[in-house]
Write an enzyme that holds these catalytic residues in place. Structure first.
Site, PDB file in Angstrom:
ATOM      1  N   TYR A   1       4.320  15.049 -41.594  1.00  0.00           N
ATOM      2  CA  TYR A   1       3.484  13.865 -41.329  1.00  0.00           C
ATOM      3  C   TYR A   1       3.245  13.657 -39.831  1.00  0.00           C
ATOM      4  O   TYR A   1       2.433  12.834 -39.433  1.00  0.00           O
ATOM      5  CB  TYR A   1       4.118  12.601 -41.917  1.00  0.00           C
ATOM      6  CG  TYR A   1       4.169  12.586 -43.435  1.00  0.00           C
ATOM      7  CD1 TYR A   1       3.312  13.367 -44.198  1.00  0.00           C
ATOM      8  CD2 TYR A   1       5.082  11.783 -44.113  1.00  0.00           C
ATOM      9  CE1 TYR A   1       3.363  13.367 -45.573  1.00  0.00           C
ATOM     10  CE2 TYR A   1       5.138  11.775 -45.501  1.00  0.00           C
ATOM     11  CZ  TYR A   1       4.276  12.570 -46.228  1.00  0.00           C
ATOM     12  OH  TYR A   1       4.331  12.566 -47.596  1.00  0.00           O
TER      13      TYR A   1
ATOM     14  N   LYS B   1      12.706  24.063 -49.165  1.00  0.00           N
ATOM     15  CA  LYS B   1      12.117  25.239 -49.822  1.00  0.00           C
ATOM     16  C   LYS B   1      12.376  26.442 -48.918  1.00  0.00           C
ATOM     17  O   LYS B   1      11.446  27.030 -48.349  1.00  0.00           O
ATOM     18  CB  LYS B   1      10.615  25.020 -50.053  1.00  0.00           C
ATOM     19  CG  LYS B   1      10.306  23.928 -51.050  1.00  0.00           C
ATOM     20  CD  LYS B   1      10.184  24.387 -52.478  1.00  0.00           C
ATOM     21  CE  LYS B   1       9.033  25.341 -52.690  1.00  0.00           C
ATOM     22  NZ  LYS B   1       9.086  25.911 -54.068  1.00  0.00           N
TER      23      LYS B   1
ATOM     24  N   ASP C   1      11.758  21.886 -55.513  1.00  0.00           N
ATOM     25  CA  ASP C   1      11.061  21.822 -56.803  1.00  0.00           C
ATOM     26  C   ASP C   1      12.066  21.792 -57.953  1.00  0.00           C
ATOM     27  O   ASP C   1      11.912  21.021 -58.915  1.00  0.00           O
ATOM     28  CB  ASP C   1      10.055  22.986 -56.960  1.00  0.00           C
ATOM     29  CG  ASP C   1      10.648  24.345 -56.595  1.00  0.00           C
ATOM     30  OD1 ASP C   1      11.726  24.388 -55.976  1.00  0.00           O
ATOM     31  OD2 ASP C   1      10.026  25.369 -56.940  1.00  0.00           O
TER      32      ASP C   1
ATOM     33  N   ASP D   1       9.697  11.786 -49.576  1.00  0.00           N
ATOM     34  CA  ASP D   1       8.703  10.801 -49.996  1.00  0.00           C
ATOM     35  C   ASP D   1       8.522  10.889 -51.512  1.00  0.00           C
ATOM     36  O   ASP D   1       8.571   9.885 -52.247  1.00  0.00           O
ATOM     37  CB  ASP D   1       7.380  11.132 -49.274  1.00  0.00           C
ATOM     38  CG  ASP D   1       6.364  10.015 -49.350  1.00  0.00           C
ATOM     39  OD1 ASP D   1       6.661   8.994 -49.991  1.00  0.00           O
ATOM     40  OD2 ASP D   1       5.270  10.183 -48.782  1.00  0.00           O
TER      41      ASP D   1
ATOM     42  N   ASP E   1      10.531   8.467 -54.663  1.00  0.00           N
ATOM     43  CA  ASP E   1       9.729   7.689 -55.614  1.00  0.00           C
ATOM     44  C   ASP E   1      10.071   8.081 -57.044  1.00  0.00           C
ATOM     45  O   ASP E   1      10.178   7.227 -57.937  1.00  0.00           O
ATOM     46  CB  ASP E   1       8.224   7.922 -55.378  1.00  0.00           C
ATOM     47  CG  ASP E   1       7.651   6.920 -54.380  1.00  0.00           C
ATOM     48  OD1 ASP E   1       8.455   6.233 -53.719  1.00  0.00           O
ATOM     49  OD2 ASP E   1       6.415   6.834 -54.263  1.00  0.00           O
TER      50      ASP E   1
END
Ligand code: NAD
Length: 368
Positions: free
Chosen positions: A142, A192, A225, A249, A253
């Site tokens: 970001y 990852k 993942d 993020d 959630d």
């Protein structure tokens, strides 16, 4: 010694409504537990824009840097939707996070037994769940450069850059290990590393911080993942999860929703320790200003109250009092007290924001 200090920024919409209940609880701790806080209040978001023409005055920013903890309600609302980007209410929040350098975002996913039916997952998967996601908040994709939409070979290309320095990884890893020591003593780091160099570095640095500084904490690594799958398959396998800004993020959630309503979710954002040893800190509910119910006395104050419980635990070293407050909330929910957002299909009569606050204080009184 001076009393610990709190700056309250209630903000917009339901922010001031839920914060009013937190203020009563802060007073309760002063009256009944001798825990007196030096509380000041100021404006943020649209409320600050209305007075100062910007969503956070410089004096407010300076005050936030000095206090032991900032408690924030929520910002934003339709009245401010057409403002220029630079003065939108959310910019006030971003400025606080950035200038206080709050790099470690703590998002608990805790399931109160009384609400286990609320989850979209089976009851036995979520009942008693208590995990903490630590998301790196001030770096990663970001913020990395270069970023933008560029022209290349006659077409446009959108670019964002995942970038982490060793010191950025080290500090958030420490924050996760420190937390784990106060909880279940287990950290799972997610990245990852199979396809991203930043993930390889992340894994190496987290492992090194562990080996050199926290060998007593159990550490595992997981591809993000797979982490997402495991979170919905059997979330109780985790205690603390530490991950980067982007994966955090999404995973936070996902984890938060395991437990039901937005009106129940607290958060903390922590920075480096100040001179007194306390971390720079801001505590806030995950939800926004909920303009659809603002001013109607319907908002659930529990997310904001649980955020104050996190402040008790992580800023003020009052873990037992934080547990007292969480248990009071658990008791009230077990008694069937519900704000409108927690009403199940079986219906019933919801209580107001003020009534929920009063019931929690009754339960606190009963805990003495
Ligand atoms: P929201 O979180 O405000 O509301 C989403 C839904 O959840 C609404 O139906 C709302 O009524 C309900 N809800 C939220 N909190 C609740 C509570 N405590 N009790 C009961 N119900 C609750 O998200 P939104 O509608 O997308 O955004 C509204 C405004 O809030 C926007 O201006 C947005 O930019 C802002 N926002 C601010 C923050 C923040 O301050 N941290 C976070 C998200 C959104």
């Amino acid at each position: 010694m001076a009393n610990p200090s709190i700056l309250i920024l209630a903000g917009d919409g339901i922010g001031p409504e839920v914060m009013a209940e937190v203020k009563k609880i802060i007073s309760w701790y002063g009256d009944k537990r001798g825990l007196v806080f030096d509380v000041s209040e100021d404006l943020v978001g649209g409320a600050a824009y209305d007075v100062h023409g910007k969503p956070l005055a410089d004096e407010t920013m300076a005050r936030a840097q000095e206090v032991d903890a900032v408690l924030l309600g929520a910002v934003g609302g339709p009245k401010y939707d057409n403002l220029d980007f630079s003065v939108k209410p959310e910019r006030g929040l971003l400025r606080l996070r950035k200038e206080m350098d709050l790099f470690s975002n703590l998002r608990p996913a805790q399931c109160f037994d009384a609400l286990a039916d609320f989850s979209s997952l089976k009851k036995d998967v979520v009942a008693g769940l208590d995990i903490m996601i630590v998301r790196e908040l001030t770096s990663g994709v970001y913020f990395g450069m270069p970023r933008g939409i560029f022209e290349e070979n006659g077409e446009r290309v959108g670019i964002n850059t995942q970038r982490y320095t060793e010191s950025e990884i080290e500090r958030v890893a420490r924050s996760a290990f420190e937390l784990a020591k106060r909880r279940g003593n287990k950290v799972c780091s997610m990245e990852k590393a199979n396809v991203m160099e930043s993930g390889i570095l992340w894994r190496e640095v987290v492992q090194r911080v562990h080996d050199e500084e926290y060998p007593e904490v159990e550490l595992s690594h997981m591809y993000a993942d797979n982490g997402a799958m495991q979170l919905v398959r059997w979330p109780k396998q985790f205690d603390v999860i530490v991950t980067d800004n982007l994966f955090g993020d999404i995973l936070s959630d996902c984890a938060a929703m395991l437990t039901g309503s937005l009106g129940m979710l607290p958060s903390a954002s922590l920075g480096a320790p100040m001179e007194n040893g306390r971390p720079k800190a801001m505590y806030e509910p995950v939800h926004g200003s909920a303009p659809d119910i603002a001013g109607q006395g319907k908002a659930n104050p529990i997310a904001c109250i649980l955020s104050f419980a996190m402040a008790l635990r992580y800023s003020f070293d009052q873990g037992d009092e934080a547990t007292r407050l969480e248990k009071a909330i658990e008791k009230v929910l077990a008694d069937g007290v519900r704000t409108a957002d927690l009403m199940g299909p079986e219906g019933g009569t919801p209580v107001s924001t003020v009534e929920m606050g009063a019931k929690i204080i009754e339960a606190l009184d009963a805990s003495l």
